[in-house]
Scaffold this motif. Structure first.
Motif, PDB file in Angstrom:
ATOM      1  N   ILE A  18       0.848  -1.185   0.000  1.00 26.94           N
ATOM      2  CA  ILE A  18       0.000   0.000   0.000  1.00 26.94           C
ATOM      3  C   ILE A  18       0.885   1.238   0.000  1.00 26.94           C
ATOM      4  N   LYS A  19       0.537   2.178  -0.871  1.00 25.03           N
ATOM      5  CA  LYS A  19       1.323   3.405  -1.010  1.00 25.03           C
ATOM      6  C   LYS A  19       0.437   4.621  -0.742  1.00 25.03           C
ATOM      7  N   VAL A  20       1.096   5.715  -0.372  1.00 27.77           N
ATOM      8  CA  VAL A  20       0.446   6.974  -0.031  1.00 27.77           C
ATOM      9  C   VAL A  20       0.653   7.968  -1.175  1.00 27.77           C
ATOM     10  N   LEU A  21      -0.406   8.660  -1.566  1.00 28.09           N
ATOM     11  CA  LEU A  21      -0.282   9.710  -2.571  1.00 28.09           C
ATOM     12  C   LEU A  21       0.374  10.929  -1.929  1.00 28.09           C
ATOM     13  N   CYS A  22       1.511  11.322  -2.478  1.00 31.41           N
ATOM     14  CA  CYS A  22       2.218  12.519  -2.008  1.00 31.41           C
ATOM     15  C   CYS A  22       2.436  13.445  -3.195  1.00 31.41           C
ATOM     16  N   LEU A  23       2.222  14.715  -2.950  1.00 27.06           N
ATOM     17  CA  LEU A  23       2.370  15.740  -3.977  1.00 27.06           C
ATOM     18  C   LEU A  23       3.661  16.496  -3.722  1.00 27.06           C
ATOM     19  N   LYS A  24       4.523  16.548  -4.728  1.00 29.30           N
ATOM     20  CA  LYS A  24       5.804  17.236  -4.576  1.00 29.30           C
ATOM     21  C   LYS A  24       5.620  18.721  -4.833  1.00 29.30           C
ATOM     22  N   PHE A  26       7.042  22.691  -5.199  1.00 29.14           N
ATOM     23  CA  PHE A  26       8.119  23.251  -6.003  1.00 29.14           C
ATOM     24  C   PHE A  26       9.413  23.424  -5.220  1.00 29.14           C
ATOM     25  N   ASP A  27       9.323  23.373  -3.869  1.00 25.21           N
ATOM     26  CA  ASP A  27      10.538  23.451  -3.042  1.00 25.21           C
ATOM     27  C   ASP A  27      11.118  22.067  -2.756  1.00 25.21           C
ATOM     28  N   GLY A  28      10.515  21.006  -3.347  1.00 23.95           N
ATOM     29  CA  GLY A  28      11.021  19.652  -3.192  1.00 23.95           C
ATOM     30  C   GLY A  28      10.445  18.885  -2.021  1.00 23.95           C
ATOM     31  N   ILE A  29       9.687  19.554  -1.165  1.00 24.32           N
ATOM     32  CA  ILE A  29       9.065  18.888  -0.013  1.00 24.32           C
ATOM     33  C   ILE A  29       7.738  18.288  -0.466  1.00 24.32           C
ATOM     34  N   TYR A  30       7.403  17.136   0.103  1.00 27.57           N
ATOM     35  CA  TYR A  30       6.156  16.466  -0.260  1.00 27.57           C
ATOM     36  C   TYR A  30       5.018  16.870   0.669  1.00 27.57           C
ATOM     37  N   TRP A 103       3.490   7.919  -5.611  1.00 25.38           N
ATOM     38  CA  TRP A 103       2.910   6.965  -4.665  1.00 25.38           C
ATOM     39  C   TRP A 103       4.082   6.411  -3.859  1.00 25.38           C
ATOM     40  N   LEU A 104       4.147   6.769  -2.585  1.00 23.09           N
ATOM     41  CA  LEU A 104       5.277   6.423  -1.728  1.00 23.09           C
ATOM     42  C   LEU A 104       4.852   5.440  -0.645  1.00 23.09           C
ATOM     43  N   SER A 105       5.802   4.629  -0.193  1.00 25.24           N
ATOM     44  CA  SER A 105       5.516   3.778   0.968  1.00 25.24           C
ATOM     45  C   SER A 105       5.262   4.691   2.158  1.00 25.24           C
ATOM     46  N   PHE A 106       4.630   4.151   3.183  1.00 21.57           N
ATOM     47  CA  PHE A 106       4.386   4.956   4.385  1.00 21.57           C
ATOM     48  C   PHE A 106       5.698   5.510   4.937  1.00 21.57           C
ATOM     49  N   ASP A 107       6.721   4.664   4.997  1.00 28.38           N
ATOM     50  CA  ASP A 107       7.994   5.112   5.562  1.00 28.38           C
ATOM     51  C   ASP A 107       8.641   6.207   4.711  1.00 28.38           C
ATOM     52  N   GLU A 108       8.564   6.077   3.378  1.00 27.26           N
ATOM     53  CA  GLU A 108       9.086   7.131   2.508  1.00 27.26           C
ATOM     54  C   GLU A 108       8.326   8.437   2.747  1.00 27.26           C
ATOM     55  N   ILE A 110       6.666   9.393   5.403  1.00 19.41           N
ATOM     56  CA  ILE A 110       7.001   9.932   6.730  1.00 19.41           C
ATOM     57  C   ILE A 110       8.304  10.726   6.669  1.00 19.41           C
ATOM     58  N   ASN A 111       9.244  10.251   5.886  1.00 16.88           N
ATOM     59  CA  ASN A 111      10.540  10.928   5.781  1.00 16.88           C
ATOM     60  C   ASN A 111      10.539  12.141   4.848  1.00 16.88           C
ATOM     61  N   LEU A 112       9.543  12.259   3.963  1.00 13.85           N
ATOM     62  CA  LEU A 112       9.580  13.303   2.945  1.00 13.85           C
ATOM     63  C   LEU A 112       8.537  14.413   3.098  1.00 13.85           C
ATOM     64  N   VAL A 113       7.484  14.176   3.908  1.00 11.04           N
ATOM     65  CA  VAL A 113       6.474  15.222   4.077  1.00 11.04           C
ATOM     66  C   VAL A 113       6.931  16.266   5.088  1.00 11.04           C
ATOM     67  N   GLU A 114       6.229  17.386   5.085  1.00  9.42           N
ATOM     68  CA  GLU A 114       6.510  18.429   6.057  1.00  9.42           C
ATOM     69  C   GLU A 114       6.306  17.879   7.463  1.00  9.42           C
ATOM     70  N   ASP A 115       7.076  18.379   8.416  1.00 12.93           N
ATOM     71  CA  ASP A 115       7.059  17.857   9.786  1.00 12.93           C
ATOM     72  C   ASP A 115       5.660  17.798  10.390  1.00 12.93           C
ATOM     73  N   PHE A 116       4.841  18.816  10.149  1.00 15.37           N
ATOM     74  CA  PHE A 116       3.522  18.853  10.785  1.00 15.37           C
ATOM     75  C   PHE A 116       2.568  17.791  10.235  1.00 15.37           C
TER      76      PHE A 116
END
Length: 131
Positions: A18-24, A26-30, A103-108, A110-116
């Motif tokens: 199962i993967k999570v939809l993450c939007l990149k 323009f500053d590179g943060i998901y 589409w990222l794994s949960f762990d990916e 968690i490591n790439l989204v904004e802290d909040f």
């Protein structure tokens, strides 16, 4: 004063899990699909609108019910889809809000989204895994 927002952690089953939809951004943060709650709009109405505007996804299933989790100044829901995404154009500005999606794994995620947003992704991971 910051505005209240709402969004959805959108998940999709792939052969490798199962993967999570993450939007990149323009500053590179998901990011996830989320946005400001308009006057007279409920959190779930905002969340659904933002998913459609930002990813084009309209086929959502709330397999875990309409449970939600607070994040920052907002609320996030959890839904699954079989639909693929695309980076949409903001109907108000006429411009893209995101550079791309993944589409990222949960762990990916968690490591790439904004802290909040980390707590929201962890919460979704626990819900999906049945914990």
């Amino acid at each position: 004063m910051r505005s209240k927002s709402a969004g959805v952690v959108v998940v999709r089953k792939f052969d490798d899990g199962i993967k999570v939809l993450c939007l990149k951004k323009f500053d590179g943060i998901y990011d996830i699909t989320k946005g400001i709650v308009d006057d007279g709009e409920s959190d779930i109405e905002t969340a659904l609108r933002e998913v459609q505007e930002e990813s084009g996804i309209v086929d959502l299933r709330f397999d875990w019910g309409l449970c939600s989790k607070s994040y920052g100044m907002g609320r996030v829901f959890l839904a699954s889809t079989e639909q693929d995404a695309f980076v949409g154009i903001n109907p108000e500005t006429g411009q893209k809000e995101h550079e791309s999606y993944a589409w990222l794994s949960f762990d990916e995620a968690i490591n790439l989204v904004e802290d909040f947003l980390v707590d929201a992704i962890v919460w979704a991971k626990l819900k999906v895994s049945g914990v």
